[in-house]
Design an enzyme around this catalytic site. Structure first.
Site, mmCIF file in Angstrom:
data_model
loop_
_atom_site.group_PDB
_atom_site.id
_atom_site.type_symbol
_atom_site.label_atom_id
_atom_site.label_comp_id
_atom_site.label_asym_id
_atom_site.label_seq_id
_atom_site.Cartn_x
_atom_site.Cartn_y
_atom_site.Cartn_z
ATOM 1 N N ASN A 181 0.842 -1.484 0.272
ATOM 2 C CA ASN A 181 0.298 -0.096 -0.225
ATOM 3 C C ASN A 181 0.762 1.044 0.036
ATOM 4 O O ASN A 181 2.273 1.632 0.267
ATOM 5 C CB ASN A 181 -0.937 -0.270 1.015
ATOM 6 N N HIS A 221 5.507 -0.191 -2.771
ATOM 7 C CA HIS A 221 5.555 0.463 -3.780
ATOM 8 C C HIS A 221 5.685 1.749 -3.355
ATOM 9 O O HIS A 221 4.183 2.076 -4.513
ATOM 10 C CB HIS A 221 3.623 -0.503 -4.410
ATOM 11 N N CYS A 226 11.337 14.908 -9.185
ATOM 12 C CA CYS A 226 11.499 15.051 -10.191
ATOM 13 C C CYS A 226 12.217 13.756 -11.223
ATOM 14 O O CYS A 226 13.242 13.461 -11.303
ATOM 15 C CB CYS A 226 12.243 16.080 -10.270
ATOM 16 N N CYS A 274 14.188 22.989 -11.973
ATOM 17 C CA CYS A 274 15.137 22.377 -13.130
ATOM 18 C C CYS A 274 14.155 22.007 -14.360
ATOM 19 O O CYS A 274 14.317 22.188 -15.651
ATOM 20 C CB CYS A 274 15.662 20.945 -13.046
ATOM 21 N N GLY A 322 -5.213 -9.013 3.516
ATOM 22 C CA GLY A 322 -6.055 -8.436 2.773
ATOM 23 C C GLY A 322 -5.157 -7.623 1.533
ATOM 24 O O GLY A 322 -5.362 -7.012 0.301
ATOM 25 N N THR A 323 -5.142 -9.178 0.522
ATOM 26 C CA THR A 323 -3.594 -8.899 -1.409
ATOM 27 C C THR A 323 -4.830 -10.111 -1.873
ATOM 28 O O THR A 323 -4.936 -10.773 -1.584
ATOM 29 C CB THR A 323 -2.589 -8.830 -1.160
ATOM 30 N N ASN A 342 -8.265 -12.889 4.520
ATOM 31 C CA ASN A 342 -9.000 -12.208 3.632
ATOM 32 C C ASN A 342 -10.529 -12.790 3.807
ATOM 33 O O ASN A 342 -10.069 -14.094 3.601
ATOM 34 C CB ASN A 342 -8.369 -12.627 2.169
ATOM 35 N N PRO A 343 -11.540 -12.131 3.120
ATOM 36 C CA PRO A 343 -12.911 -12.538 3.280
ATOM 37 C C PRO A 343 -13.135 -13.258 1.914
ATOM 38 O O PRO A 343 -13.854 -14.058 2.052
ATOM 39 C CB PRO A 343 -13.709 -11.561 2.931
ATOM 40 N N GLU A 344 -12.149 -12.859 1.081
ATOM 41 C CA GLU A 344 -12.524 -14.056 -0.295
ATOM 42 C C GLU A 344 -11.584 -15.191 -0.681
ATOM 43 O O GLU A 344 -9.946 -14.693 0.124
ATOM 44 C CB GLU A 344 -12.443 -13.060 -1.507
HETATM 45 P P1 OAD Z 1 -6.666 -5.640 -4.638
HETATM 46 O O1 OAD Z 1 -7.284 -5.683 -4.444
HETATM 47 O O2 OAD Z 1 -5.647 -6.543 -5.653
HETATM 48 O O3 OAD Z 1 -6.865 -6.625 -3.655
HETATM 49 C C1 OAD Z 1 -7.391 -6.488 -2.354
HETATM 50 C C2 OAD Z 1 -7.837 -7.695 -1.609
HETATM 51 O O4 OAD Z 1 -8.669 -7.342 -0.275
HETATM 52 C C3 OAD Z 1 -8.742 -8.392 -2.013
HETATM 53 O O5 OAD Z 1 -8.588 -9.581 -2.286
HETATM 54 C C4 OAD Z 1 -9.998 -8.344 -0.970
HETATM 55 O O6 OAD Z 1 -10.878 -9.635 -0.976
HETATM 56 C C5 OAD Z 1 -9.106 -7.973 0.236
HETATM 57 N N1 OAD Z 1 -10.081 -7.281 0.777
HETATM 58 C C6 OAD Z 1 -10.949 -6.895 0.869
HETATM 59 N N2 OAD Z 1 -11.833 -6.473 1.644
HETATM 60 C C7 OAD Z 1 -10.687 -6.620 3.203
HETATM 61 C C8 OAD Z 1 -10.714 -7.134 3.663
HETATM 62 N N3 OAD Z 1 -11.946 -5.963 4.896
HETATM 63 N N4 OAD Z 1 -10.430 -6.942 5.286
HETATM 64 C C9 OAD Z 1 -9.549 -7.949 4.251
HETATM 65 N N5 OAD Z 1 -9.326 -8.175 2.957
HETATM 66 C C10 OAD Z 1 -9.750 -7.728 2.169
HETATM 67 O O7 OAD Z 1 -5.257 -4.907 -3.725
HETATM 68 P P2 OAD Z 1 -3.942 -5.962 -3.901
HETATM 69 O O8 OAD Z 1 -3.617 -6.996 -3.468
HETATM 70 O O9 OAD Z 1 -2.857 -4.784 -2.066
HETATM 71 O O10 OAD Z 1 -0.482 -1.871 -7.019
HETATM 72 O O11 OAD Z 1 -3.177 -5.066 -5.080
HETATM 73 C C11 OAD Z 1 -1.828 -5.267 -5.248
HETATM 74 C C12 OAD Z 1 -1.207 -3.875 -6.150
HETATM 75 O O12 OAD Z 1 -1.450 -3.906 -7.938
HETATM 76 C C13 OAD Z 1 -1.207 -2.519 -5.629
HETATM 77 O O13 OAD Z 1 -0.609 -2.092 -4.862
HETATM 78 C C14 OAD Z 1 -1.256 -1.780 -6.629
HETATM 79 C C15 OAD Z 1 -2.122 -2.247 -7.660
HETATM 80 O O14 OAD Z 1 -1.788 -2.254 -8.896
HETATM 81 C C16 OAD Z 1 0.473 -0.672 -8.060
HETATM 82 O O15 OAD Z 1 0.059 0.180 -7.844
HETATM 83 C C17 OAD Z 1 1.747 -1.107 -8.320
#
Ligand code: OAD
Length: 244
Positions: free
Chosen positions: A102, A119, A127, A149, A186-187, A212-214
């Site tokens: 995040n 990230h 710049c 610059c 939460g990823t 993760n809920p999913e």
């Molecule tokens: P995602 O949006 O891909 O995934 C979010 C996850 O959080 C999903 O699996 C949801 O089920 C879960 N989720 C939702 N609510 C939740 C809760 N209350 N508690 C726990 N989990 C929950 O986000 P990231 O995996 O963080 O990169 O995405 C990875 C990267 O993709 C980000 O850092 C960003 C994006 O492109 C860049 O910007 C470089």
């Protein structure tokens, strides 16, 4: 109440080395939209249109507008019980590493002292020509901010196609390797190399638990999945850690 298995309880009570990887889901309960899924940021804005350097050079005003929208949103939210639970874990475990994908700074705002930001950080900017840093306070409030610059100033986040900060990733990888417990919170676990960290941890014998809920890409590989919101599950995990 969540079910905490005997194995996880024993790890929480007795292990020394813990590594945590967080993603957008940990900030969802603070009111920050995640990236993927029906309500996700990427359902409204396509990453290829906004989150890469070509998109920025082609239309810096559009990309800046999107980042200003997210910066403003973040000013109006606060860390939630999941961020706070990780602050408590940092205080308890001898070897604790918090790694996040995040850019929202909510771990630091909650009080976590050391956070490996893979990230980048949405509060920072730099710049593209001379690499001078700008924080939001000293950033010119023009549509597209420019450096003294003459170079274009961009947000200090890692975009698609760019490398992660090398030393930060190496530190994260090393923490994953030596961890006895790895929490993946939460990823969606689809963006690499961040998503390789729980796999590396597992290969090195760590106990990998997903919150993760999913169901995610990691669910089939994790030792356990707790299908619950981070703000509900994490405080309950912290409650069973012995008080120092
Ligand atoms: P995602 O949006 O891909 O995934 C979010 C996850 O959080 C999903 O699996 C949801 O089920 C879960 N989720 C939702 N609510 C939740 C809760 N209350 N508690 C726990 N989990 C929950 O986000 P990231 O995996 O963080 O990169 O995405 C990875 C990267 O993709 C980000 O850092 C960003 C994006 O492109 C860049 O910007 C470089």
């Amino acid at each position: 109440m969540i079910q905490i298995t005997a194995k996880l309880a024993s790890k929480l009570k007795s292990c020394n080395s813990v590594c945590v990887l967080t993603g957008a889901g940990i900030s969802a309960e603070s009111g920050v939209p995640t990236f993927r899924g029906p309500e996700g940021l990427w359902s409204k804005f396509k990453p290829e249109e906004l989150a890469n350097v070509q998109a920025f050079l082609a239309n810096p005003a559009l990309v800046w507008e999107w980042y200003r929208y997210r910066k403003t949103l973040l000013k109006n939210v606060s860390p939630n019980p999941a961020h706070i639970a990780l602050v408590k874990m940092e205080k308890h475990f001898k070897d604790f590493t918090l790694v996040t994908q995040n850019v929202d700074n909510l771990h630091a705002r909650a009080g976590s002292h050391k956070v490996l930001c893979l990230h980048g950080n949405i509060d920072k900017n730099y710049c593209m020509t001379c690499a001078k840093d700008f924080n939001d306070a000293n950033l010119a409030q023009t549509t597209v901010p420019k450096c003294d610059c003459g170079g274009l100033v961009r947000p200090g986040v890692v975009w698609f196609g760019e490398s992660l900060p090398t030393q930060t990733f190496e530190e994260a990888e090393s923490a994953a390797r030596r961890s006895q417990l790895f929490l993946c919170i939460g990823t969606s676990a689809v963006v690499y190399p961040a998503a390789s960290l729980p796999l590396i941890a597992k290969e090195c014998g760590s106990y990998v638990v997903e919150i993760n809920p999913e169901v995610t890409e990691l669910s089939a590989i994790a030792d356990e999945s707790i299908f619950e919101k981070a703000g509900v599950a994490l405080p309950q995990l912290v409650d069973i850690i012995p008080k120092n």
